[in-house]
Motif scaffolding. Structure first.
Motif, short mmCIF file in Angstrom:
data_model
loop_
_atom_site.label_atom_id
_atom_site.label_comp_id
_atom_site.label_asym_id
_atom_site.label_seq_id
_atom_site.Cartn_x
_atom_site.Cartn_y
_atom_site.Cartn_z
N SER A 17 0.86 -1.20 0.00
CA SER A 17 0.00 0.00 0.00
C SER A 17 0.89 1.25 0.00
O SER A 17 2.11 1.14 -0.17
N ASP A 18 0.29 2.41 0.20
CA ASP A 18 1.09 3.63 0.14
C ASP A 18 1.91 3.85 1.39
O ASP A 18 2.89 4.59 1.39
N THR A 19 1.52 3.20 2.45
CA THR A 19 2.11 3.58 3.74
C THR A 19 2.82 2.45 4.48
O THR A 19 3.50 2.70 5.45
N SER A 20 2.62 1.22 4.03
CA SER A 20 3.14 0.10 4.84
C SER A 20 4.24 -0.66 4.13
O SER A 20 4.48 -0.48 2.93
N LEU A 21 4.90 -1.51 4.88
CA LEU A 21 5.98 -2.33 4.35
C LEU A 21 5.78 -3.78 4.77
O LEU A 21 5.36 -4.06 5.89
N ILE A 22 6.11 -4.67 3.84
CA ILE A 22 6.21 -6.08 4.22
C ILE A 22 7.69 -6.39 4.35
O ILE A 22 8.50 -6.02 3.50
N LEU A 23 8.04 -7.03 5.46
CA LEU A 23 9.44 -7.31 5.75
C LEU A 23 9.66 -8.81 5.82
O LEU A 23 8.86 -9.54 6.42
N LYS A 24 10.73 -9.26 5.20
CA LYS A 24 11.22 -10.62 5.42
C LYS A 24 12.34 -10.50 6.45
O LYS A 24 13.33 -9.80 6.21
N VAL A 25 12.14 -11.16 7.57
CA VAL A 25 13.08 -10.98 8.69
C VAL A 25 13.58 -12.34 9.15
O VAL A 25 12.79 -13.27 9.31
N PHE A 26 14.89 -12.45 9.36
CA PHE A 26 15.41 -13.66 9.98
C PHE A 26 15.51 -13.41 11.48
O PHE A 26 16.35 -12.65 11.94
N THR A 27 14.62 -14.04 12.23
CA THR A 27 14.56 -13.80 13.67
C THR A 27 15.24 -14.94 14.42
O THR A 27 15.35 -16.06 13.92
N ALA A 37 4.59 -4.21 8.53
CA ALA A 37 4.84 -3.03 9.36
C ALA A 37 3.88 -1.94 8.92
O ALA A 37 4.13 -1.21 7.95
N LYS A 38 2.74 -1.85 9.63
CA LYS A 38 1.69 -0.91 9.22
C LYS A 38 2.14 0.53 9.43
O LYS A 38 2.64 0.88 10.50
N GLY A 39 1.94 1.33 8.40
CA GLY A 39 2.25 2.76 8.49
C GLY A 39 3.73 3.09 8.52
O GLY A 39 4.12 4.22 8.79
N LYS A 46 6.03 5.32 14.11
CA LYS A 46 6.86 4.97 15.26
C LYS A 46 8.09 4.16 14.84
O LYS A 46 9.01 3.98 15.62
N TYR A 47 8.08 3.71 13.58
CA TYR A 47 9.23 2.95 13.10
C TYR A 47 10.26 3.85 12.41
O TYR A 47 11.22 3.36 11.83
N HIS A 48 10.02 5.16 12.45
CA HIS A 48 10.94 6.08 11.79
C HIS A 48 12.37 5.88 12.34
O HIS A 48 12.58 5.86 13.54
N GLY A 49 13.34 5.73 11.43
CA GLY A 49 14.72 5.50 11.87
C GLY A 49 15.02 4.06 12.24
O GLY A 49 16.16 3.72 12.54
N LEU A 50 13.98 3.22 12.20
CA LEU A 50 14.18 1.79 12.46
C LEU A 50 13.97 1.04 11.15
O LEU A 50 13.78 1.64 10.10
N LEU A 51 13.98 -0.25 11.20
CA LEU A 51 13.67 -1.10 10.05
C LEU A 51 14.60 -0.84 8.87
O LEU A 51 14.18 -0.89 7.72
N ASP A 52 15.87 -0.56 9.16
CA ASP A 52 16.86 -0.42 8.10
C ASP A 52 17.53 -1.77 7.85
O ASP A 52 17.58 -2.62 8.75
N LEU A 72 3.41 -6.68 12.59
CA LEU A 72 4.43 -6.22 13.52
C LEU A 72 3.78 -5.35 14.59
O LEU A 72 3.05 -4.41 14.28
N LEU A 73 4.02 -5.67 15.86
CA LEU A 73 3.40 -4.92 16.95
C LEU A 73 4.29 -3.79 17.42
O LEU A 73 3.83 -2.71 17.78
N ASP A 74 5.60 -4.06 17.45
CA ASP A 74 6.54 -3.01 17.85
C ASP A 74 7.95 -3.43 17.45
O ASP A 74 8.19 -4.61 17.19
N ALA A 75 8.84 -2.44 17.40
CA ALA A 75 10.23 -2.73 17.05
C ALA A 75 11.14 -1.76 17.77
O ALA A 75 10.71 -0.66 18.14
N GLY A 76 12.36 -2.15 18.00
CA GLY A 76 13.34 -1.27 18.64
C GLY A 76 14.74 -1.60 18.15
O GLY A 76 15.01 -2.74 17.75
#
Ligand SMILES: [Zn+2]
Length: 263
Positions: A17-27, A37-39, A46-52, A72-76
């Motif tokens: 969509s215009d605002t969200s991202l789908i991430l493939k993550v190795f956890t 990652a909505k929005g 709230k994910y600004h500066g994260l998810l790089d 995704l509920l939250d990230a840090g």
């Protein structure tokens, strides 16, 4: 709703969509997973500066979801890899590592050894010093590590057919069986790849001590890289083309020109 909290590394980002991202993550806790990652693309997200790419993040997501995509509920942020983020050569190699995981590790594949291996190798290419950083050595080390954690490894000491010690200046390497073929067994019209004897020893050292094995000339290391890619393809369910190799090779060309100024 039970949630999982796990460190993880982003392997791929797909706009959604215009605002969200789908991430493939190795956890660490769930292996390779898909997170929405909505929005995340909104400036005030709230994910600004994260998810790089090339950061180790903490991800929180539901333990169970109705689809294969978890919201995704939250990230840090846990830590960054500053040299990796700043240097296109290291980045191009990091992207090859990540694509190898996407192409060759099944989803979901909870595996601490896979997680630790990826994290450790990214740390190493982040930390490697300026004058000694050798991308091909690191890629060979990574491919050997991926084979080892996946449960199949090539060997570099004895003939794959008769078991006698492999030695000599010219050797044939068999990517199907993952090892050298001695002159007696190779006979005439042998398949496989022609290898200098010292390259066989070098691969044995890389398998034993990783990137501390030291360097060989680029052409020889590249031959080892081609052998390992072929071996991996044959043992991990078929060779899959890697898009990231083109950029990686372009970057290699650029550092070779830097290293060898025209006379
Ligand atoms: Zn033999």
């Amino acid at each position: 709703m039970a949630a999982v909290k796990s460190p993880g590394l982003i392997l791929k980002k797909i706009p959604f969509s215009d605002t969200s991202l789908i991430l493939k993550v190795f956890t660490r806790e769930s292996g390779l997973i898909t997170l929405l990652a909505k929005g995340a693309k909104r400036p005030k997200s709230k994910y600004h500066g994260l998810l790089d790419f090339f950061t180790l993040d903490q991800f929180i997501y539901p333990e169970k979801s109705k689809s294969e995509i978890h919201v995704l509920l939250d990230a840090g942020l846990i830590r960054e890899f500053p040299r990796l983020k700043a240097d296109p050569v290291r980045q191009s190699l990091g992207h090859v590592f990540m694509e190898l995981y996407l192409k060759y590790v099944a989803e979901p594949a909870q595996s601490h050894p896979h997680y630790e291996m990826l994290l450790e190798r990214l740390e190493q290419i982040d930390e490697s010093g300026e004058g000694i950083f050798d991308p091909v050595l690191h890629l060979c080390d990574f491919l050997l590590g991926l084979c080892a954690v996946s449960g199949f490894s090539p060997q570099f000491t004895e003939c794959v057919q008769c078991g006698r010690p492999a030695k000599g200046f010219r050797i044939r390497m068999d990517p199907d069986f993952g090892g050298p073929v001695c002159a007696a067994c190779a006979g005439t019209g042998a398949g496989g790849m022609a290898f200098p004897g010292r390259l066989l020893k070098w691969l044995g050292r890389v398998q034993e001590m990783g990137a501390r094995a030291g360097r060989l000339p680029r052409e020889e290391e590249s031959l080892a890289e081609a052998f390992l890619l072929s071996f991996l393809g044959k043992h991990a369910g078929g060779a899959r083309p890697l898009k990231t190799l083109d950029f990686y090779r372009e970057m290699l060309g650029s550092i070779d020109m830097r290293a060898d100024p025209p006379l």
